[in-house]
Design an enzyme around this catalytic site. Structure first.
Site, PDB file in Angstrom:
ATOM      1  N   PRO A 123      -1.766 -10.147   0.853  1.00  0.00           N
ATOM      2  CA  PRO A 123      -2.680  -9.167  -0.344  1.00  0.00           C
ATOM      3  C   PRO A 123      -1.725  -8.922  -1.716  1.00  0.00           C
ATOM      4  CG  PRO A 123      -2.154  -7.943   1.950  1.00  0.00           C
ATOM      5  CD  PRO A 123      -1.360  -9.833   1.934  1.00  0.00           C
ATOM      6  N   LYS A 124      -1.552  -9.202  -2.740  1.00  0.00           N
ATOM      7  CA  LYS A 124      -0.968  -7.977  -3.767  1.00  0.00           C
ATOM      8  C   LYS A 124      -1.151  -6.003  -3.668  1.00  0.00           C
ATOM      9  CE  LYS A 124       0.706  -8.448  -8.501  1.00  0.00           C
ATOM     10  NZ  LYS A 124       0.748  -6.932  -8.985  1.00  0.00           N
TER      11      LYS A 124
END
EC number: 6.5.1.2
Length: 560
Positions: A123-124
């Site tokens: 995930p960013k």
């Protein structure tokens, strides 16, 4: 060769799209607009980096920064860099922060992945980047990202964040880690909750002078271990053992863009412990850390989520008069995509609401989707230097005007035609606003039922009406004559709901004309005010004239 050709075509298409949306400004106007937005973004930068506060949503900042870059590409040779680094960062990073290149879409990601292997998706996480330096098993230093080479000394602050291990062992005892300090959330669903300005909130906590207990609301997601174990699985295991458990939990092996898309969509809708703004795809094989430089990471890319809200340029302000005579205001927009929906118009509401919003052509507004995918305005995020607002039409219309055509009645008259042709009234399928305008412009209707007199030849020779559909349209017009009496009364705009009208059991025009106010008041959902409106409606001269005309056409219920 094919891959490079595809990339070249993508770049050329992107450049063309940028130039295609260049504003039609004079050099002086462009200079003024760019300067004003530059100053505003500089102020936001100063607030963010020096004082740890933000007066603007992260998404709005990002999009307006991109808009500034676009304007500079149109009118200036060298765009400025956005997200200016802190001016007083003096601590060198042991390993530079490279940043991450953004992929425009799934196709671009697929091209990037095609010639790479051993890829992983994470995930960013939306927060602020940090370097954690461990020496002899203890946290030795924490450094803000800064410009990628130098940053602020955050050691004291980070030492107060309980989620950051203060001691480690084994391979991590003398290591440098890079990650994201984030705002801890319980069950954050990105699709529903958006970004909540998380980045600015984290920056604010880290910039404050007081060592507040609120630092314990922060967490850390480690996304890079320069010069760490060669195998990603070994890295993840060691990090989890040391207390960096989120990295192992939210790192998955992927083989292609389809798999990335599935994970991206899953995390978009799932309950997560942090705010995200997309995903990062990275190769397990990385160069030695001495080769890491800002802006030069070829082993990882980001695929961001489409913003829940988009900044859109207002192209024009338009006024529409509804069948009841109310004036509504609509903003015509430069197209933006929201949840796979192309948005080019947004309803502002009444003239008064438009004046309260203070929106003019050239302004930048924040648009999102409300219930049932209807576009709405969330905010006016930027107003142009030169603002000229159109003059709204005079408020001379009401529910009893414009049954008959005239120059001043054009918009309300068309609205009445659109209404009577709708499925719930006369059911004239196959014709909408554009079709009604074409018919009225060509045949100059006298009133809202003049279309009943059109011949097949007239319809066939109407510009804007396809000849192949003219016969079908005439057939539907002819069938409308057989619609029940109540449908025709609804087409005339009687101020009653369909349920109330059906409950009245009125089956003829003469019967309706003789009904009293007391009779109407007894109907379901019809109070004294609505009953008086019905009396005013049926006694209106235009309504009586239409009733007589329908009687002459032998429409059911109107015959003498």
């Amino acid at each position: 060769m094919k891959v490079w050709m595809a990339i070249l075509i993508s770049i050329l298409c992107w450049q063309s799209s940028v130039w295609a949306v260049c504003p039609a400004w004079s050099p002086a106007r462009a200079q003024e607009e760019i300067f004003r937005l530059q100053q505003q973004i500089k102020q936001w930068d100063d607030d963010y980096w020096k004082e740890g506060k933000s007066e603007v949503e992260d998404g709005v900042y990002d999009q307006l920064s991109a808009r500034l870059t676009q304007w500079q590409r149109c009118f200036v040779s060298e765009p400025r860099d956005v997200m200016m680094p802190p001016l007083n960062g003096a601590v060198m990073h042991p390993v530079a922060h490279t940043g991450v290149r953004k992929m425009a879409d799934k196709n671009a990601l697929s091209l990037w992945m095609r010639e790479r292997s051993d890829l992983w998706v994470q995930p960013k996480v939306d927060g602020v980047a940090v370097t954690l330096v461990y020496r002899d098993g203890k946290l030795n230093k924490a450094i803000s990202r800064g410009n990628g080479l130098k940053g602020e000394d955050w050691t004291q602050k980070v030492s107060l964040i309980s989620a950051v291990p203060q001691t480690v062992s084994g391979p991590l005892a003398n290591s440098t880690l890079q990650g994201e300090i984030f705002l801890q959330r319980e069950g954050h669903i990105q699709q529903q909750m958006g970004g909540i300005n998380a980045r600015a909130k984290v920056a604010g906590l880290m910039m404050r002078q007081d060592d507040s207990d609120t630092l314990n609301s922060l967490g850390v997601f480690v996304w890079a271990w320069p010069d760490g174990p060669q195998l990603m699985t070994d890295r993840l295991k060691e990090l989890a053992t040391a207390g960096f458990t989120l990295t192992q939990r939210y790192t998955r092996a992927v083989k292609n863009a389809d798999e990335v898309a599935r994970v991206r969509n899953e995390w978009w809708k799932a309950k997560l412990p942090f705010v995200t703004d997309g995903v990062v795809v990275r190769g397990a094989k990385e160069p030695e850390s001495r080769h890491w430089l800002p802006g030069q990471a070829e082993w990882l890319v980001a695929w961001k989520y489409q913003p829940v809200a988009q900044v859109a340029k207002v192209k024009a302000i338009q006024f529409a008069v509804g069948k009841s005579g109310k004036i509504s205001v609509v903003a015509s927009l430069a197209p933006v995509m929201l949840d796979d929906k192309k948005v080019q118009r947004v309803n502002i509401g009444s003239v008064r609401r438009w004046q309260e919003w203070d929106i003019a052509p050239g302004d930048q507004i924040l648009v999102s989707l409300a219930g049932q995918g209807i576009p709405r305005i969330d905010d006016v995020v930027w107003r142009g230097a030169e603002r000229t607002k159109p003059t709204p039409p005079e408020n001379r219309f009401n529910s009893l005007t414009c049954y008959f055509a005239s120059d001043v009645c054009q918009e309300q008259f068309i609205s009445r035609l659109v209404w009577l042709g709708s499925k719930q009234v006369l059911g004239l399928d196959g014709i909408g606003e554009a079709g009604w305008r074409a018919l009225h412009q060509t045949h100059r209707f006298e009133h809202i039922f003049s279309w009943l007199l059109l011949t097949p030849e007239q319809l066939q020779n109407t510009p804007g009406i396809a000849k192949s559909k003219s016969a079908q349209l005439w057939h539907r017009f002819n069938l409308a004559r057989k619609q029940p009496f109540t449908r025709w009364v609804m087409a005339m705009g009687i101020p009653l709901t369909r349920a109330a009208l059906n409950a009245s059991d009125e089956r003829s025009w003469s019967q309706l004309l003789f009904s009293t106010e007391q009779f109407w008041q007894q109907l379901p959902g019809t109070g004294s005010g609505r009953a008086r409106q019905v009396i005013e409606w049926k006694e209106n001269a235009q309504i009586k004239k239409l009733g007589s005309w329908l009687a002459a056409q032998q429409i059911t219920g109107f015959e003498p």
